[in-house]
Design a protein around this motif. Structure first.
Motif, PDB file in Angstrom:
ATOM      1  N   GLU A 129       0.828  -1.200   0.000  1.00  0.00           N
ATOM      2  CA  GLU A 129       0.000   0.000   0.000  1.00  0.00           C
ATOM      3  C   GLU A 129       0.868   1.259   0.000  1.00  0.00           C
ATOM      4  O   GLU A 129       0.593   2.209  -0.750  1.00  0.00           O
ATOM      5  N   THR A 130       1.908   1.290   0.820  1.00  0.00           N
ATOM      6  CA  THR A 130       2.784   2.472   0.841  1.00  0.00           C
ATOM      7  C   THR A 130       3.515   2.635  -0.486  1.00  0.00           C
ATOM      8  O   THR A 130       3.692   3.761  -0.961  1.00  0.00           O
ATOM      9  N   MET A 131       3.914   1.531  -1.089  1.00  0.00           N
ATOM     10  CA  MET A 131       4.603   1.627  -2.386  1.00  0.00           C
ATOM     11  C   MET A 131       3.652   2.139  -3.472  1.00  0.00           C
ATOM     12  O   MET A 131       4.047   2.946  -4.322  1.00  0.00           O
ATOM     13  N   ILE A 132       2.407   1.695  -3.424  1.00  0.00           N
ATOM     14  CA  ILE A 132       1.426   2.179  -4.406  1.00  0.00           C
ATOM     15  C   ILE A 132       1.207   3.670  -4.222  1.00  0.00           C
ATOM     16  O   ILE A 132       1.125   4.429  -5.206  1.00  0.00           O
ATOM     17  N   LYS A 133       1.127   4.116  -2.967  1.00  0.00           N
ATOM     18  CA  LYS A 133       0.957   5.548  -2.705  1.00  0.00           C
ATOM     19  C   LYS A 133       2.139   6.347  -3.240  1.00  0.00           C
ATOM     20  O   LYS A 133       1.959   7.435  -3.807  1.00  0.00           O
ATOM     21  N   GLN A 134       3.356   5.827  -3.058  1.00  0.00           N
ATOM     22  CA  GLN A 134       4.541   6.503  -3.571  1.00  0.00           C
ATOM     23  C   GLN A 134       4.505   6.601  -5.092  1.00  0.00           C
ATOM     24  O   GLN A 134       4.823   7.637  -5.677  1.00  0.00           O
ATOM     25  N   VAL A 136       1.831   6.547  -6.996  1.00  0.00           N
ATOM     26  CA  VAL A 136       0.765   7.478  -7.369  1.00  0.00           C
ATOM     27  C   VAL A 136       1.247   8.911  -7.196  1.00  0.00           C
ATOM     28  O   VAL A 136       1.020   9.769  -8.063  1.00  0.00           O
ATOM     29  N   LYS A 137       1.935   9.210  -6.090  1.00  0.00           N
ATOM     30  CA  LYS A 137       2.461  10.555  -5.867  1.00  0.00           C
ATOM     31  C   LYS A 137       3.461  10.927  -6.954  1.00  0.00           C
ATOM     32  O   LYS A 137       3.452  12.055  -7.453  1.00  0.00           O
ATOM     33  N   ARG A 138       4.317  10.008  -7.301  1.00  0.00           N
ATOM     34  CA  ARG A 138       5.330  10.273  -8.309  1.00  0.00           C
ATOM     35  C   ARG A 138       4.669  10.611  -9.643  1.00  0.00           C
ATOM     36  O   ARG A 138       5.070  11.547 -10.327  1.00  0.00           O
ATOM     37  N   HIS A 139       3.653   9.859 -10.020  1.00  0.00           N
ATOM     38  CA  HIS A 139       3.004  10.097 -11.305  1.00  0.00           C
ATOM     39  C   HIS A 139       2.126  11.341 -11.276  1.00  0.00           C
ATOM     40  O   HIS A 139       1.947  11.987 -12.309  1.00  0.00           O
ATOM     41  N   GLU A 140       1.605  11.696 -10.116  1.00  0.00           N
ATOM     42  CA  GLU A 140       0.826  12.934 -10.036  1.00  0.00           C
ATOM     43  C   GLU A 140       1.730  14.138 -10.298  1.00  0.00           C
ATOM     44  O   GLU A 140       1.333  15.083 -10.980  1.00  0.00           O
ATOM     45  N   ARG A 141       2.929  14.132  -9.766  1.00  0.00           N
ATOM     46  CA  ARG A 141       3.861  15.244 -10.003  1.00  0.00           C
ATOM     47  C   ARG A 141       4.229  15.350 -11.462  1.00  0.00           C
ATOM     48  O   ARG A 141       4.347  16.429 -12.001  1.00  0.00           O
ATOM     49  N   VAL A 142       4.403  14.230 -12.099  1.00  0.00           N
ATOM     50  CA  VAL A 142       4.771  14.245 -13.507  1.00  0.00           C
ATOM     51  C   VAL A 142       3.633  14.849 -14.319  1.00  0.00           C
ATOM     52  O   VAL A 142       3.858  15.618 -15.244  1.00  0.00           O
TER      53      VAL A 142
END
Length: 145
Positions: A129-134, A136-142
């Motif tokens: 779950e934490t890896m998925i959140k990371q 998702v955050k990474r792709h949101e910034r992109v």
């Protein structure tokens, strides 16, 4: 439907095969807690010979199977007695109780292993779950750039 004719040799070969099966089960202690029924034995023999249990009841076969069944029960009792002697117990009932206690211990061990697996799965689920959140955050910034 034509009747299947089996010889006495076929019958003895089939019963020997079935006997090995029941002896193997008796050595595992299965028949300490339940009695081996004649119906179960005849079903197994009939399926081995690809017959119906009813067709085993001719005069010759019935007499042979009765004697065979009684010797099988005697051998199973001897196996239980040998197991009792190996475990240094005074009665077969104690052996039965010992077998039940061993099964209960095995069940508790399996429960502990299951609990360990469940906690490990829960830990891995949190990590995932934490890896998925990371990600998702990474792709949101992109996407914002």
């Amino acid at each position: 439907m034509a009747k299947k004719i089996i010889s006495h040799a076929d019958l003895t070969r089939g019963t020997a095969s079935v006997k090995r099966t029941f002896i193997r089960k008796a050595k595992k202690g299965i028949y300490l807690t339940k009695k081996l029924s004649k119906e179960e034995v005849l079903q197994k023999i009939a399926s081995t010979l690809q017959l119906t249990p009813r067709s085993l009841y001719s005069v010759d076969r019935k007499k042979y199977l009765e004697e065979w069944y009684h010797t099988l029960l005697i051998e199973i009792d001897e196996i239980h007695e040998d197991l009792r002697v190996k475990k240094n117990l005074s009665s077969v009932k104690e052996l039965k109780n010992l077998t039940v206690e061993q099964l209960m211990e095995e069940v508790s061990d399996l429960k502990q292993i299951l609990m360990a697996y469940q906690t490990k799965c829960e830990e891995q689920a949190l990590v995932i779950e934490t890896m998925i959140k990371q990600v998702v955050k990474r792709h949101e910034r992109v996407e914002k750039i």
